[in-house]
Design a protein around this motif. Structure first.
Motif, short mmCIF file in Angstrom:
data_model
loop_
_atom_site.label_atom_id
_atom_site.label_comp_id
_atom_site.label_asym_id
_atom_site.label_seq_id
_atom_site.Cartn_x
_atom_site.Cartn_y
_atom_site.Cartn_z
N VAL A 165 -4.04 8.15 24.62
CA VAL A 165 -2.64 8.24 24.23
C VAL A 165 -2.48 8.27 22.71
O VAL A 165 -1.71 9.08 22.17
CB VAL A 165 -1.84 7.08 24.84
N VAL A 166 -3.21 7.41 22.02
CA VAL A 166 -3.08 7.36 20.56
C VAL A 166 -3.49 8.68 19.93
O VAL A 166 -2.81 9.21 19.05
CB VAL A 166 -3.91 6.19 19.99
N THR A 167 -4.61 9.24 20.38
CA THR A 167 -5.10 10.47 19.75
C THR A 167 -4.30 11.70 20.16
O THR A 167 -4.39 12.74 19.49
CB THR A 167 -6.60 10.68 20.07
N GLN A 168 -3.51 11.60 21.23
CA GLN A 168 -2.62 12.70 21.57
C GLN A 168 -1.58 12.93 20.48
O GLN A 168 -1.01 14.01 20.35
CB GLN A 168 -1.91 12.43 22.90
N HIS A 169 -1.34 11.91 19.68
CA HIS A 169 -0.37 11.99 18.59
C HIS A 169 -1.03 12.43 17.28
O HIS A 169 -0.38 12.42 16.24
CB HIS A 169 0.32 10.63 18.40
N GLY A 170 -2.31 12.77 17.32
CA GLY A 170 -2.98 13.25 16.13
C GLY A 170 -3.91 12.22 15.52
O GLY A 170 -4.33 11.26 16.19
N ALA A 171 -4.24 12.41 14.25
CA ALA A 171 -5.24 11.57 13.58
C ALA A 171 -4.63 10.42 12.80
O ALA A 171 -5.37 9.58 12.28
CB ALA A 171 -6.07 12.43 12.62
N TRP A 172 -3.31 10.37 12.67
CA TRP A 172 -2.65 9.31 11.92
C TRP A 172 -3.25 9.16 10.52
O TRP A 172 -3.58 8.06 10.08
CB TRP A 172 -2.74 7.98 12.66
N PRO A 173 -3.42 10.26 9.79
CA PRO A 173 -4.18 10.20 8.53
C PRO A 173 -3.52 9.39 7.43
O PRO A 173 -4.19 8.93 6.51
CB PRO A 173 -4.30 11.67 8.13
N GLU A 174 -2.19 9.22 7.50
CA GLU A 174 -1.49 8.51 6.43
C GLU A 174 -1.21 7.06 6.79
O GLU A 174 -0.44 6.38 6.11
CB GLU A 174 -0.16 9.23 6.11
N HIS A 175 -1.83 6.57 7.84
CA HIS A 175 -1.56 5.21 8.31
C HIS A 175 -2.76 4.29 8.08
O HIS A 175 -3.91 4.73 8.11
CB HIS A 175 -1.24 5.21 9.81
N ASP A 176 -2.46 3.02 7.88
CA ASP A 176 -3.48 1.99 8.03
C ASP A 176 -3.52 1.63 9.51
O ASP A 176 -2.48 1.45 10.15
CB ASP A 176 -3.13 0.75 7.21
N VAL A 177 -4.73 1.51 10.07
CA VAL A 177 -4.89 1.33 11.51
C VAL A 177 -5.54 -0.02 11.80
O VAL A 177 -6.60 -0.34 11.26
CB VAL A 177 -5.75 2.46 12.12
N ASP B 291 -12.22 4.63 6.75
CA ASP B 291 -11.87 3.55 5.84
C ASP B 291 -10.43 3.08 5.99
O ASP B 291 -10.01 2.14 5.32
CB ASP B 291 -12.14 3.95 4.38
N ARG B 292 -9.68 3.70 6.91
CA ARG B 292 -8.32 3.23 7.19
C ARG B 292 -8.27 2.35 8.45
O ARG B 292 -7.21 1.85 8.80
CB ARG B 292 -7.38 4.44 7.39
N ILE B 293 -9.41 2.23 9.14
CA ILE B 293 -9.42 1.51 10.42
C ILE B 293 -10.01 0.11 10.23
O ILE B 293 -11.07 -0.05 9.63
CB ILE B 293 -10.24 2.28 11.47
N SER C 29 0.81 -1.22 0.00
CA SER C 29 0.00 0.00 0.00
C SER C 29 0.84 1.27 0.00
O SER C 29 0.37 2.34 -0.40
CB SER C 29 -0.93 0.02 1.22
N GLY C 30 2.08 1.17 0.47
CA GLY C 30 2.91 2.35 0.59
C GLY C 30 2.64 3.15 1.85
O GLY C 30 3.28 4.18 2.08
N ARG C 31 1.69 2.71 2.68
CA ARG C 31 1.34 3.43 3.90
C ARG C 31 1.97 2.75 5.11
O ARG C 31 2.09 1.52 5.16
CB ARG C 31 -0.17 3.50 4.08
N ASP C 32 2.34 3.55 6.09
CA ASP C 32 2.81 3.00 7.36
C ASP C 32 1.60 2.48 8.14
O ASP C 32 0.45 2.71 7.77
CB ASP C 32 3.56 4.06 8.16
N VAL C 33 1.89 1.79 9.25
CA VAL C 33 0.85 1.07 9.97
C VAL C 33 0.84 1.48 11.44
O VAL C 33 1.90 1.59 12.08
CB VAL C 33 1.07 -0.46 9.87
N LEU C 34 -0.36 1.72 11.95
CA LEU C 34 -0.57 1.94 13.38
C LEU C 34 -1.33 0.74 13.93
O LEU C 34 -2.41 0.40 13.44
CB LEU C 34 -1.38 3.22 13.61
N MET C 35 -0.77 0.09 14.94
CA MET C 35 -1.43 -1.01 15.62
C MET C 35 -1.77 -0.59 17.04
O MET C 35 -0.95 0.03 17.71
CB MET C 35 -0.55 -2.26 15.65
#
Length: 391
Positions: free
Chosen positions: A345-357, A381-383, A262-268
């Motif tokens: 904690v996760v949302t303190q880092h922002g919306a992570w718009p460029e990540h697959d979650v 659609d990224r979650i 996908s070219g996107r980084d990943v948030l787990m």
């Protein structure tokens, strides 16, 4: 249908345009269910009585003590029916569910009996509210679901279930156990999926568990199981499982995965034993030299809940694409730990718009985390998260 405690949740925000007739049908179902839901115990009691009268063989699908079953099947059916207007989310789940139901020996007449019993129970409870349009809406929605499940079951060439022998049972804490099983045949699952399990201590009480490892050459599966309050199966596994026990394993289900192309980084985001399917995915990624950057937030109420932290840190130490961030709700001052809920904690880092979650944990943790991320601006659609509960 199944005795599994399923609580389906949409996995993504992809919403295909649905015909107005389907939207109206689902609206009618949701409206009438709001009136019926307070009476779920009465509906369930009538439903099971009707089902076992129409199809006596279905009694063997359920545990001897029906107290543990309560209203699970009725709630599961209603939740699924209310997702008929989300075909992109519902269709893959129904196909997997239909294949999984082969373990019971379900045949078309059983689907018919379930539908008849459900409609009869709702009609009895709703009284005058049960008009011909309402009945038609419920019947049509259930028909769509039953047809999808039967078609998938008919096309499956795998065994209805697999037998696996417990090779190792190790208590990690008073309420947590690691169990390794060796199936007689390789179970065709993908890292991140889950499967229904029946243990000899609780016959007919199938529960969903996620392997904590990617597929191995020897076919063995490792499960991390926490005994939860009121959890008949989880408590039996933690306290009474022995080497040599034979488990039955149903069809692999779920769509948690990382798209390396996908070219996107990943948030787990993992809560407690929700780390298991994400660890399986990481185990699978570790075989590749290059991967997307993965940030894993691993949380729990206390440090003790992060039972797999050292193993995950060890994995990160040899895979520079992986970063592990431990989170605890109670225990301020722990060096290297963030403090608060995972959602905080996760949302303190922002919306992570460029990540697959990918989100994995208890239903309450998933709902809270996803809700907060949506408010923060994360695209739905990224979650991804899977529609099951533990016990």
């Amino acid at each position: 249908m199944t005795a599994d405690p399923i609580s389906p949740i949409p996995q993504s925000g992809r919403v295909r345009e649905v015909p107005p007739a389907v939207a109206a049908m689902v609206d009618l179902i949701r409206q009438t269910w709001r009136q019926a839901e307070p009476y779920t115990p009465e509906i369930s009691q009538f439903f099971y009585g009707m089902l076992f009268t129409l199809a006596p063989a279905t009694r063997d699908f359920f545990p001897i003590n029906m107290e543990s079953q309560r209203g699970r099947l009725v709630r599961a059916l209603v939740h699924i029916i209310q997702l008929v207007d989300r075909p992109d989310d519902l269709a893959p789940f129904l196909r997997q569910l239909g294949r999984d139901h082969r373990k019971f020996g379900v045949v078309p007449k059983h689907y018919e009996a379930v539908g008849t019993a459900l409609l009869a129970a709702l009609k009895r409870q709703l009284g005058d509210v049960w008009t011909p349009p309402v009945e038609r809406a419920w019947a049509e929605a259930y028909t769509i679901i039953a047809r999808s499940m039967q078609e998938a079951a008919g096309k499956d060439t795998n065994p209805p279930c697999w037998l696996a022998t417990v090779a190792e049972h190790r208590r990690l804490s008073w309420d947590l156990a690691l169990v390794r099983v060796e199936p007689e045949q390789q179970v065709p699952y993908e890292a991140g999926q889950y499967m229904s399990i029946e243990v000899p201590q609780r016959p007919r009480l199938w529960r969903y568990l996620s392997p904590a490892n990617a597929p191995r050459p020897d076919g063995s599966l490792e499960f991390h199981v926490r005994a939860v309050e009121g959890g008949w199966v989880s408590r039996a596994i933690v306290s009474h499982t022995q080497s040599g026990d034979v488990w039955r394993i149903g069809q692999p289900m779920g769509r948690l995965a990382v798209n390396r192309e996908s070219g996107r980084d990943v948030l787990m985001i993992a809560g407690g034993t929700g780390a298991a399917p994400l660890r399986a995915i990481l185990d699978n990624l570790a075989q590749w030299g290059e991967n997307p950057k993965v940030t894993l937030f691993y949380g729990g109420a206390s440090r003790e809940d992060l039972y797999d932290l050292e193993q995950l840190r060890a994995l990160a130490s040899t895979n520079p694409w992986l970063t592990v961030c431990p989170v605890v709700e109670h225990g301020e001052g722990l060096p290297g730990f963030a403090h608060g809920t995972l959602a905080d904690v996760v949302t303190q880092h922002g919306a992570w718009p460029e990540h697959d979650v990918l989100v994995s944990g208890s239903p309450a943790m998933i709902r809270a985390t996803v809700s907060r991320m949506l408010v923060a601006g994360t695209p739905l659609d990224r979650i991804r998260y899977d529609p099951f509960t533990i016990d």
